[in-house]
Design a protein around this motif. Sequence first.
Motif, PDB file in Angstrom:
ATOM      1  N   UNK A  48       0.813  -1.235   0.000  1.00  0.00           N
ATOM      2  CA  UNK A  48       0.000   0.000   0.000  1.00  0.00           C
ATOM      3  C   UNK A  48       0.840   1.275   0.000  1.00  0.00           C
ATOM      4  N   UNK A  49       1.997   1.219  -0.619  1.00  0.00           N
ATOM      5  CA  UNK A  49       2.805   2.424  -0.768  1.00  0.00           C
ATOM      6  C   UNK A  49       2.280   3.259  -1.933  1.00  0.00           C
ATOM      7  N   UNK A  50       2.440   4.550  -1.813  1.00  0.00           N
ATOM      8  CA  UNK A  50       2.054   5.456  -2.905  1.00  0.00           C
ATOM      9  C   UNK A  50       3.251   6.213  -3.461  1.00  0.00           C
ATOM     10  N   UNK A  51       4.405   6.067  -2.806  1.00  0.00           N
ATOM     11  CA  UNK A  51       5.608   6.813  -3.203  1.00  0.00           C
ATOM     12  C   UNK A  51       6.790   5.868  -3.360  1.00  0.00           C
ATOM     13  N   UNK A  52       7.538   6.068  -4.446  1.00  0.00           N
ATOM     14  CA  UNK A  52       8.781   5.334  -4.677  1.00  0.00           C
ATOM     15  C   UNK A  52       9.951   6.301  -4.538  1.00  0.00           C
ATOM     16  N   UNK A  53      10.992   5.862  -3.843  1.00  0.00           N
ATOM     17  CA  UNK A  53      12.226   6.642  -3.746  1.00  0.00           C
ATOM     18  C   UNK A  53      13.365   5.793  -4.291  1.00  0.00           C
ATOM     19  N   UNK A  54      14.202   6.405  -5.127  1.00  0.00           N
ATOM     20  CA  UNK A  54      15.363   5.676  -5.645  1.00  0.00           C
ATOM     21  C   UNK A  54      16.508   6.645  -5.912  1.00  0.00           C
ATOM     22  N   UNK A  55      17.623   6.117  -6.435  1.00  0.00           N
ATOM     23  CA  UNK A  55      18.863   6.892  -6.565  1.00  0.00           C
ATOM     24  C   UNK A  55      19.439   6.761  -7.971  1.00  0.00           C
ATOM     25  N   UNK A  56      20.222   7.761  -8.371  1.00  0.00           N
ATOM     26  CA  UNK A  56      20.887   7.656  -9.664  1.00  0.00           C
ATOM     27  C   UNK A  56      21.724   8.877  -9.995  1.00  0.00           C
ATOM     28  N   UNK A  57      22.495   8.747 -11.053  1.00  0.00           N
ATOM     29  CA  UNK A  57      23.344   9.836 -11.522  1.00  0.00           C
ATOM     30  C   UNK A  57      22.679  10.652 -12.610  1.00  0.00           C
ATOM     31  N   UNK A  58      23.459  11.505 -13.242  1.00  0.00           N
ATOM     32  CA  UNK A  58      22.944  12.502 -14.179  1.00  0.00           C
ATOM     33  C   UNK A  58      22.210  11.895 -15.372  1.00  0.00           C
ATOM     34  N   UNK A  59      22.697  10.768 -15.890  1.00  0.00           N
ATOM     35  CA  UNK A  59      22.102  10.183 -17.093  1.00  0.00           C
ATOM     36  C   UNK A  59      21.588   8.764 -16.831  1.00  0.00           C
ATOM     37  N   UNK A  60      21.146   8.522 -15.617  1.00  0.00           N
ATOM     38  CA  UNK A  60      20.771   7.186 -15.164  1.00  0.00           C
ATOM     39  C   UNK A  60      19.579   6.596 -15.920  1.00  0.00           C
ATOM     40  N   UNK A  61      19.784   5.412 -16.508  1.00  0.00           N
ATOM     41  CA  UNK A  61      18.671   4.674 -17.118  1.00  0.00           C
ATOM     42  C   UNK A  61      17.621   4.331 -16.070  1.00  0.00           C
ATOM     43  N   UNK A  62      18.095   3.997 -14.882  1.00  0.00           N
ATOM     44  CA  UNK A  62      17.191   3.589 -13.808  1.00  0.00           C
ATOM     45  C   UNK A  62      16.288   4.743 -13.375  1.00  0.00           C
ATOM     46  N   UNK A  63      16.837   5.938 -13.268  1.00  0.00           N
ATOM     47  CA  UNK A  63      16.030   7.108 -12.897  1.00  0.00           C
ATOM     48  C   UNK A  63      14.946   7.355 -13.942  1.00  0.00           C
ATOM     49  N   UNK A  64      15.323   7.336 -15.214  1.00  0.00           N
ATOM     50  CA  UNK A  64      14.358   7.574 -16.285  1.00  0.00           C
ATOM     51  C   UNK A  64      13.262   6.509 -16.284  1.00  0.00           C
ATOM     52  N   UNK A  65      13.662   5.248 -16.140  1.00  0.00           N
ATOM     53  CA  UNK A  65      12.688   4.146 -16.168  1.00  0.00           C
ATOM     54  C   UNK A  65      11.752   4.193 -14.968  1.00  0.00           C
ATOM     55  N   UNK A  66      12.294   4.463 -13.778  1.00  0.00           N
ATOM     56  CA  UNK A  66      11.465   4.520 -12.579  1.00  0.00           C
ATOM     57  C   UNK A  66      10.468   5.671 -12.657  1.00  0.00           C
ATOM     58  N   UNK A  67      10.917   6.794 -13.208  1.00  0.00           N
ATOM     59  CA  UNK A  67      10.021   7.943 -13.342  1.00  0.00           C
ATOM     60  C   UNK A  67       8.826   7.601 -14.218  1.00  0.00           C
ATOM     61  N   UNK A  68       9.086   6.966 -15.352  1.00  0.00           N
ATOM     62  CA  UNK A  68       7.976   6.630 -16.255  1.00  0.00           C
ATOM     63  C   UNK A  68       7.115   5.518 -15.668  1.00  0.00           C
ATOM     64  N   UNK A  69       7.759   4.473 -15.120  1.00  0.00           N
ATOM     65  CA  UNK A  69       6.999   3.358 -14.544  1.00  0.00           C
ATOM     66  C   UNK A  69       6.137   3.828 -13.383  1.00  0.00           C
ATOM     67  N   UNK A  70       6.663   4.759 -12.592  1.00  0.00           N
ATOM     68  CA  UNK A  70       5.888   5.313 -11.489  1.00  0.00           C
ATOM     69  C   UNK A  70       4.660   6.045 -11.983  1.00  0.00           C
ATOM     70  N   UNK A  71       4.863   6.866 -12.994  1.00  0.00           N
ATOM     71  CA  UNK A  71       3.739   7.605 -13.580  1.00  0.00           C
ATOM     72  C   UNK A  71       2.696   6.641 -14.138  1.00  0.00           C
ATOM     73  N   UNK A  72       3.161   5.608 -14.844  1.00  0.00           N
ATOM     74  CA  UNK A  72       2.271   4.646 -15.487  1.00  0.00           C
ATOM     75  C   UNK A  72       1.476   3.836 -14.458  1.00  0.00           C
TER      76      UNK A  72
END
Length: 300
Positions: A48-72
Amino acid sequence: MKSKIQNIPLINSSVELFIKREDLIHPFVSGNKFRKLKYNLLQAKAENHTTLVTFGGAFSNHIAATAFAGKENNFKTIGIIRGEELLTKINENPTLQFAKQCGMQLEFVTREEYRNKESLEFIENLKQKFGNFYLIPEGGTNQLAVKGCEETLNEDDFIFDYICVCVGTGGTISGIINNSFSYQKILGFPALKGDFLQKDICKFATNNNWELITDYHFGGYGKVSNELIQFMNQFYAETKISLDPIYTGKLVFGVIDLINKNYFPDDSKILLVHTGGLQGIEGMNMKLKNKNLPTIQTYD
């Protein structure tokens, strides 16, 4: 979800080379990021979480993917970004721009602070600031990520003698190792210098049919050379398959170099795993242009 497998034609070689197109799984959450996030998102919903927190650098694939997956998947996302100097450079950075457009809240910390991101004190400070959240590690690697990466291989892949994959945090290769057959050899090509990944992989891998090939990092994480860029552009011209310069470009360069050096026995069947990461090409090309260096052929 099964990925398309393509043959890569080779000249004057008895081995057969194929590539598993994990990069085509999803337009924005491609390759190993789709696999790593799958069960983490299900777990976050189950708790029942509503927020995801994660870490990454300037051009992180993981940051980009998590942002979109979170939105979706209707999660609020918060990205802890390494390097507070990037705060004023979001508009110059395609990865951070994309993450922000997907609704991710970007929090910039110093490199010194970032090194302590796994400490209890750091996590507690995040909880005080953001409240309750589901934490996903840098690069996405945890036990649930490995579970997702185990689905990279399927019953059709039994024909391959060697399975080759790039290595960042070790989660993807661990999943592949766990779901491989004992007669298959799993070769990992680290994007980072050093042999510390051996220990990280051992935390998750349940089989011992694997080895790291550490000769193709091109100087370390994020480092490229004219030779690598020329190789990637030539590979694209011949196959119409784009590679990223941080991971898959180095993987494919390494495997083909080993083929040319007769590393693999005659008649071997080799499978390359394309783990995605193509969103990083735009950022790398910006850097290359600033240095007046050749740029990477972008994908169609």
